[in-house]
Design a protein around this motif. Structure first.
Motif, PDB file in Angstrom:
ATOM      1  N   UNK A  90       0.861  -1.179   0.000  1.00  0.00           N
ATOM      2  CA  UNK A  90       0.000   0.000   0.000  1.00  0.00           C
ATOM      3  C   UNK A  90       0.898   1.229   0.000  1.00  0.00           C
ATOM      4  N   UNK A  91       0.773   2.043  -1.049  1.00  0.00           N
ATOM      5  CA  UNK A  91       1.685   3.170  -1.266  1.00  0.00           C
ATOM      6  C   UNK A  91       0.911   4.475  -1.351  1.00  0.00           C
ATOM      7  N   UNK A 125      -2.652   4.230  -0.541  1.00  0.00           N
ATOM      8  CA  UNK A 125      -3.079   4.416   0.836  1.00  0.00           C
ATOM      9  C   UNK A 125      -1.867   4.674   1.703  1.00  0.00           C
ATOM     10  N   UNK A 126      -2.044   4.756   3.016  1.00  0.00           N
ATOM     11  CA  UNK A 126      -0.911   4.986   3.915  1.00  0.00           C
ATOM     12  C   UNK A 126       0.094   3.835   3.789  1.00  0.00           C
TER      13      UNK A 126
ATOM     14  N   UNK B  49      -8.234  -0.843   1.789  1.00  0.00           N
ATOM     15  CA  UNK B  49      -7.736   0.287   2.563  1.00  0.00           C
ATOM     16  C   UNK B  49      -8.872   1.288   2.780  1.00  0.00           C
ATOM     17  N   UNK B  50      -9.018   1.775   4.004  1.00  0.00           N
ATOM     18  CA  UNK B  50     -10.068   2.756   4.333  1.00  0.00           C
ATOM     19  C   UNK B  50      -9.895   3.999   3.470  1.00  0.00           C
ATOM     20  N   UNK B  52     -10.083   4.219   0.372  1.00  0.00           N
ATOM     21  CA  UNK B  52      -9.728   3.875  -1.001  1.00  0.00           C
ATOM     22  C   UNK B  52     -10.690   2.811  -1.530  1.00  0.00           C
ATOM     23  N   UNK B 126      -3.346   2.914  10.253  1.00  0.00           N
ATOM     24  CA  UNK B 126      -4.540   3.297   9.488  1.00  0.00           C
ATOM     25  C   UNK B 126      -5.305   2.043   9.045  1.00  0.00           C
ATOM     26  N   UNK B 316      -3.893   3.752  -9.189  1.00  0.00           N
ATOM     27  CA  UNK B 316      -2.829   4.735  -9.361  1.00  0.00           C
ATOM     28  C   UNK B 316      -3.029   5.605 -10.585  1.00  0.00           C
TER      29      UNK B 316
END
Lengths: 317, 317
Positions: A90-91, A125-126, B49-50, B52, B126, B316
């Protein structure tokens, strides 16, 4: 800008070996793998989260190394032969230079242990890295946390506490002399999974765990699973030179991130272990003994015995 | 407060079935699994991911369901029988009620497909959920993206576009009538992995993919892997009632999150597929045909043909 599907492929495909057993690698909905006959699959997942498991200034190559290393360390603790890995990355953004360095660190370790990257997932994401490592062991021969018996010797590979010292230094909680600081940083950023030792311990160790949460906590896992206690000799602990000038035994025993193996060996196997230790590629130190009475006791240099309440790193404590 | 090691165990251990093949489940350094003889291991990982992959107000039970569902969907696209899962959970804080709801959603779907949770990792950070799903298929019989041939029919399960409509509604980009809104929200939050259909397609489909990034993008994956093109009949697309009142064909073809199967079937197997579709538990619709010439073409209700440049969701892009 390339699509997410191409990200992993481009940076990783050529970098990790295509080992046996990979029927279908990255690029489909799932990977297809062939387990050698007579083997059990050994599988684990560990996540590294920015700001929790590593500092923001951690070099990307170290992060790539460590994300795989912590999982190979789990396989080592099972006495498993590493084989394949999946990478969920996750980037916050696409940074080609960052990815190239991350991939180089990941791939160098993957090559060392002939691990093939067979799939994964990349999303925005983070920053977080979740690696699933897959390996195998002959049926019924994997090491477990359960199995230690009173009288078994307690051993640890390598050395304990340096990574924790590096964490405290980066948090400005302590100041390390330069040589120790460099050594500790290397131990924190580039832990060496004890895969070779783990394989050699099959049939020899009665229980094993990897030291990721602190020696006391992880030895506690062996004791809990084996329904035993343990006695640790503080003056036998393999500590970095100068560690006791900047930290107490108790704090060193609570530091995580060592990625060494802690294991127990019945007395009759002690001579075999001594012979093996010479060729394991790392120090192996006897640090105590499994006891029938539950609980952990520490013996200091003067022979004084005191109980401990456990400890170790817990992300939610 | 319980340690992280107890979190997964307490909320999940009793909730997922202890199916065959689990030699050692959660609570050690890794899980030990026994693959049935003659089978290939099929393994995949996907992360949610929250902010996203889901909205902040997504019910925790839906999140638990979806985190497993998207991975079972990948196994379904391979024609694999789901067996085991690992859960890497990154949580901003320990919230017992949240965890209980998340676990109930995860476990309900795990029970439906007899998937056993065999390990995982919990840490602070996160909100993100990474699931590794493991299954198996008879050696050499798994479905792949590669294998479609000119003349093969293109099929899709269930219906396309509803989850994407729900995403646009939650972003206030469109307003859906109440019935469609409720249907779309259900499709977004509780996707149904087409596991039964995927199993039935072994030996029948020439290629398969799950529709996670949008029908055009995922069909594009089949075409790229198979080195073919495709022609889609827009008026045959299985769309939700009223979808074309609020969105164009092109946008519906680009929406992700459907978790249907898109697959190709050679003409000689078409009668078998029709017989099978009646018992697959979901609609199966023929939506076009594989072509020798690369590229995707759309045919509208008037018979007009136009090429498309591809599309679909890319985190992305």
């Amino acid at each position: 800008m390339p699509g997410e599907f191409e990200l992993i492929a481009r940076h990783f495909a050529a970098l990790t070996p295509a080992r046996g057993g990979v029927v279908l690698g990255p690029g489909d909905d799932a990977a297809l793998l062939d387990l050698p006959p007579g083997r059990e699959l050994v599988v684990t997942v560990d996540t590294l989260v920015a700001g929790v498991h590593f500092f923001d200034d951690c070099p990307p190559a170290a992060l790539g190394h460590k994300a795989l290393a912590v999982n190979l360390s789990d396989l080592a603790a099972m006495g498993a032969e590493p084989a394949w890995a999946l990478l969920a990355l996750t980037l916050p953004e696409v940074d080609d230079s960052w990815l190239a360095q991350f991939a180089s660190g990941f791939a160098a370790l993957a090559r060392e242990f002939d691990v093939s990257l067979v799939g994964g997932d990349t999303c925005r994401g983070p920053l977080a890295i979740s690696v699933t490592a897959l390996g195998h062991a002959p049926r019924g021969q994997a090491l477990r946390r359960r199995g230690a018996r009173p009288g078994d010797g307690i051993y640890v590979s390598g050395e304990i506490g340096a990574a924790g010292l590096a964490v405290r230094q980066r948090r400005s909680e302590i100041t390390l002399p330069p040589v120790l600081a460099a050594h500790a940083a290397q131990r924190l950023d580039y832990p060496q999974p004890r895969v070779t030792l783990g394989l050699a311990l099959r049939g020899l160790a009665s229980a094993a765990v990897d030291v990721s949460d602190g020696l006391l906590a992880d030895l506690g896992h062996i004791c809990a699973a084996s329904r035993t206690g343990a006695r640790l000799d503080l003056n036998r602990l393999p500590l970095p030179d100068g560690a006791l000038d900047v930290a107490s035994h108790d704090s060193l025993l609570g530091f995580g991130d060592d990625y060494e193996l802690c294991f127990t060996v019945p007395p009759q196997h002690a001579p075999t272990l001594r012979a093996l230790a010479a060729s394991a590629g790392c120090a192996v130190t006897r640090i105590g003994q499994i006891e029938a009475v539950p609980g952990l006791c520490l013996v200091d240099a003067s022979g004084n015995v005191r109980p401990v309440a456990g400890g170790g790193h817990d992300h939610f404590r």
